[in-house]
Each structure stands twice: as structure tokens, then as C-alpha cells.
Design a protein around this motif. Structure first.
Motif, mmCIF file in Angstrom:
data_model
loop_
_atom_site.group_PDB
_atom_site.id
_atom_site.type_symbol
_atom_site.label_atom_id
_atom_site.label_comp_id
_atom_site.label_asym_id
_atom_site.label_seq_id
_atom_site.Cartn_x
_atom_site.Cartn_y
_atom_site.Cartn_z
ATOM 1 N N THR A 88 0.818 -1.221 0.000
ATOM 2 C CA THR A 88 0.000 0.000 0.000
ATOM 3 C C THR A 88 0.851 1.270 0.000
ATOM 4 O OG1 THR A 88 -0.161 -0.013 2.422
ATOM 5 C CG2 THR A 88 -1.912 -1.143 1.175
ATOM 6 N N ARG A 89 2.152 1.097 -0.102
ATOM 7 C CA ARG A 89 3.123 2.208 -0.123
ATOM 8 C C ARG A 89 3.038 3.076 1.136
ATOM 9 N NH1 ARG A 89 1.987 1.859 -5.886
ATOM 10 N NH2 ARG A 89 3.940 1.346 -6.932
ATOM 11 N N ASP A 90 2.748 2.427 2.252
ATOM 12 C CA ASP A 90 2.756 3.088 3.558
ATOM 13 C C ASP A 90 4.171 2.938 4.124
ATOM 14 O OD1 ASP A 90 2.472 3.996 6.148
ATOM 15 O OD2 ASP A 90 0.927 2.540 6.706
ATOM 16 N N TYR A 91 5.087 3.774 3.631
ATOM 17 C CA TYR A 91 6.499 3.596 3.947
ATOM 18 C C TYR A 91 6.810 3.809 5.430
ATOM 19 C CZ TYR A 91 6.745 3.620 -1.104
ATOM 20 O OH TYR A 91 6.547 3.323 -2.421
ATOM 21 N N ALA A 92 6.130 4.738 6.065
ATOM 22 C CA ALA A 92 6.330 4.918 7.502
ATOM 23 C C ALA A 92 5.793 3.701 8.255
ATOM 24 C CB ALA A 92 5.640 6.193 7.983
ATOM 25 N N GLY A 93 4.708 3.129 7.749
ATOM 26 C CA GLY A 93 4.130 1.942 8.364
ATOM 27 C C GLY A 93 5.041 0.723 8.297
ATOM 28 N N LEU A 117 18.219 -1.856 4.261
ATOM 29 C CA LEU A 117 18.065 -1.749 2.813
ATOM 30 C C LEU A 117 16.871 -0.872 2.460
ATOM 31 C CD1 LEU A 117 18.997 -2.671 0.000
ATOM 32 C CD2 LEU A 117 17.513 -4.674 0.274
ATOM 33 N N HIS A 118 15.784 -1.012 3.213
ATOM 34 C CA HIS A 118 14.595 -0.199 2.968
ATOM 35 C C HIS A 118 14.901 1.281 3.199
ATOM 36 C CE1 HIS A 118 10.390 0.761 2.553
ATOM 37 N NE2 HIS A 118 10.396 1.358 3.726
ATOM 38 N N THR A 119 15.663 1.577 4.228
ATOM 39 C CA THR A 119 16.049 2.968 4.490
ATOM 40 C C THR A 119 16.864 3.507 3.316
ATOM 41 O OG1 THR A 119 16.020 2.626 6.874
ATOM 42 C CG2 THR A 119 17.309 4.492 6.065
ATOM 43 N N LYS A 120 17.766 2.712 2.806
ATOM 44 C CA LYS A 120 18.570 3.123 1.645
ATOM 45 C C LYS A 120 17.675 3.377 0.435
ATOM 46 C CE LYS A 120 22.278 1.613 -1.364
ATOM 47 N NZ LYS A 120 22.912 0.471 -1.961
ATOM 48 N N ARG A 121 16.712 2.488 0.206
ATOM 49 C CA ARG A 121 15.783 2.661 -0.920
ATOM 50 C C ARG A 121 14.947 3.927 -0.757
ATOM 51 N NH1 ARG A 121 13.742 -3.568 -0.817
ATOM 52 N NH2 ARG A 121 15.469 -4.485 -1.985
ATOM 53 N N MET A 122 14.491 4.178 0.476
ATOM 54 C CA MET A 122 13.690 5.372 0.719
ATOM 55 C C MET A 122 14.519 6.637 0.512
ATOM 56 S SD MET A 122 10.568 4.569 1.251
ATOM 57 C CE MET A 122 10.943 3.475 -0.107
ATOM 58 N N PHE A 141 9.569 9.048 6.075
ATOM 59 C CA PHE A 141 9.999 8.145 5.010
ATOM 60 C C PHE A 141 11.164 7.262 5.448
ATOM 61 C CE2 PHE A 141 7.679 10.796 1.969
ATOM 62 C CZ PHE A 141 7.242 9.846 1.056
ATOM 63 N N LEU A 142 12.043 7.808 6.278
ATOM 64 C CA LEU A 142 13.238 7.069 6.687
ATOM 65 C C LEU A 142 13.041 6.278 7.980
ATOM 66 C CD1 LEU A 142 15.889 9.806 5.816
ATOM 67 C CD2 LEU A 142 15.322 7.750 4.496
ATOM 68 N N GLY A 143 11.878 6.444 8.617
ATOM 69 C CA GLY A 143 11.588 5.686 9.834
ATOM 70 C C GLY A 143 12.462 6.071 11.003
ATOM 71 N N MET A 144 12.791 7.340 11.084
ATOM 72 C CA MET A 144 13.711 7.821 12.122
ATOM 73 C C MET A 144 13.097 9.012 12.840
ATOM 74 S SD MET A 144 17.228 8.006 9.922
ATOM 75 C CE MET A 144 17.827 6.621 8.969
ATOM 76 N N TYR A 152 21.293 11.786 9.218
ATOM 77 C CA TYR A 152 21.473 10.787 8.158
ATOM 78 C C TYR A 152 21.640 11.467 6.794
ATOM 79 C CZ TYR A 152 20.470 6.677 5.230
ATOM 80 O OH TYR A 152 20.523 5.668 4.287
ATOM 81 N N VAL A 153 20.730 12.377 6.470
ATOM 82 C CA VAL A 153 20.799 13.012 5.148
ATOM 83 C C VAL A 153 21.952 14.015 5.050
ATOM 84 C CG1 VAL A 153 18.359 12.599 4.651
ATOM 85 C CG2 VAL A 153 19.049 14.791 5.646
#
Length: 197
Positions: A88-93, A117-122, A141-144, A152-153
Motif C-alpha cells: 500500500t506504499r505506507d512507507y512509515a508503516g 536496505l529499505h532505508t537506503k531505498r527510501m 519516510f526514513l523511519g527515524m 542521516y541526510v
């Protein structure tokens, strides 16, 4: 059924091979006409597909798993929650689903590798889609936390405007090579054929 090859792939951090290994074992079991046992590593199999970003195969696998097994394996259900969030593209979820379960030792390594890996993709998604983004949105988006996401960025070359609390994206050329594996396509075809007949 001998799952030593799965355990070896996990031990050697060959997470990108897990789904192929489990698919091959599943085809072998199907060819022998043996019913699936309760000790089949369904959660790892599902996470293997999720790791290689093959949510369609993960969804197909989930649908093919008997309800009695789903009911008896909470870790499998937790793994599918990650798949649902991706679907469902709920990336934070995705991060909430990862942190929302106490993973077994064997699965924890795969989940941690997927999370990284998901964090890298995001990050790559944000980098390609935005020129500026709020710290709050980037953190989701990064779950942080906002502080961790900012750090990070910044390490990745972005800058921050403290007045507007916006992150300024530094674009970098991202080269992604795609390879078609005819063996994987053949195994998938055989698996689908078996399920249909």
C-alpha cells in the motif's frame, strides 16, 4: 525437509538468495506431492521476497499459505504486515511493522538487513523525487526521529535550512542495473503451473 541451505544463506548474510532458495525447496516439495509441514520457514521465505523488493511474489506466497499455518505462526503474520505496508506504499508503516514485533533470533538478522536496505531505498526515492523536503516528512519516510533523519541526510551531502526546517536535496546520479535471471523466471513458471494444475 532439509533447510540447511536456508540457514547457510542466513548465516552468510546472503539475504538476496533466500527467496530463490525457498522457492526451489517449495517446488521440490510440490513435485514430491508432500504436504507442507508446520516447520516450513514461511516467515523467512516471505521476508526473502520482501528483501529483494518482490512484493508481488510475497503476496502470492501469502495467499498460498494455509490458514491454519497463518493462525499458528505469529511471526509469519508480522512478516506479512511488512508486506502489506509495502503493497500500500505506507512507507512509515513499514518501520512500525518492523518495530512492532519481537522477532526470533533467526529472523531478526534478516529483518534488520531489510530495514537497513529499505532505508537506503527510501533515501534514494527521496533524492530522486524531491529538491526540498521537510525534516518531518523525511523522518517519516526514513523511519527515524527528526534529529536522526537530519543527521542521516546531512552525512549523505544534503543541507538544511534551519529557518524553514527544510532539507535541500543534493542530487546524485543513481545507476541501477537490472538483470533478468532466466532460472528464476523458469522456477516461477513451474511453481505457477503446479498451483494451477
Amino acid at each position: 525437509m532439509d533447510f540447511s541451505v536456508v540457514n547457510e544463506a542466513l548465516a552468510s548474510n546472503s539475504f538476496d538468495k533466500i527467496s530463490d532458495i525457498c522457492d526451489a525447496l517449495m517446488l521440490q516439495v510440490a513435485a514430491e506431492g508432500v504436504p507442507f509441514r508446520d516447520d516450513w520457514p514461511f516467515a523467512i521465505h516471505l521476508l526473502g521476497h520482501i528483501y529483494v523488493d518482490d512484493v508481488n511474489s510475497a503476496r502470492f506466497l501469502w495467499k498460498s499459505i494455509p490458514a491454519t499455518i497463518k493462525e499458528s505462526q505469529p511471526e509469519l503474520v508480522a512478516a506479512w504486515k511488512i508486506g502489506q505496508k509495502l503493497w500500500t506504499r505506507d512507507y512509515a508503516g513499514v518501520y512500525e511493522a518492523i518495530r512492532g514485533f519481537d522477532w526470533s533470533h533467526q529472523t531478526q538478522v534478516l529483518v534488520a538487513a531489510f530495514s537497513e536496505l529499505h532505508t537506503k531505498r527510501m533515501f534514494e526515492l527521496l533524492q530522486s523525487a524531491y529538491s526540498t523536503i521537510s525534516i518531518q516528512d523525511a523522518a517519516q519516510f526514513l523511519g527515524m526521529s527528526e534529529e536522526d533523519a537530519t543527521n542521516y541526510v546531512l552525512r549523505k551531502g544534503w543541507t538544511v535550512d534551519p529557518t524553514s526546517r527544510m532539507l535541500i536535496v543534493t542530487k546524485q546520479a543513481i545507476v541501477k542495473e537490472q538483470k533478468l535471471d532466466p532460472g528464476k523466471l523458469q522456477r516461477l513458471t513451474e511453481y505457477v503451473f503446479h498451483l494451477e494444475h
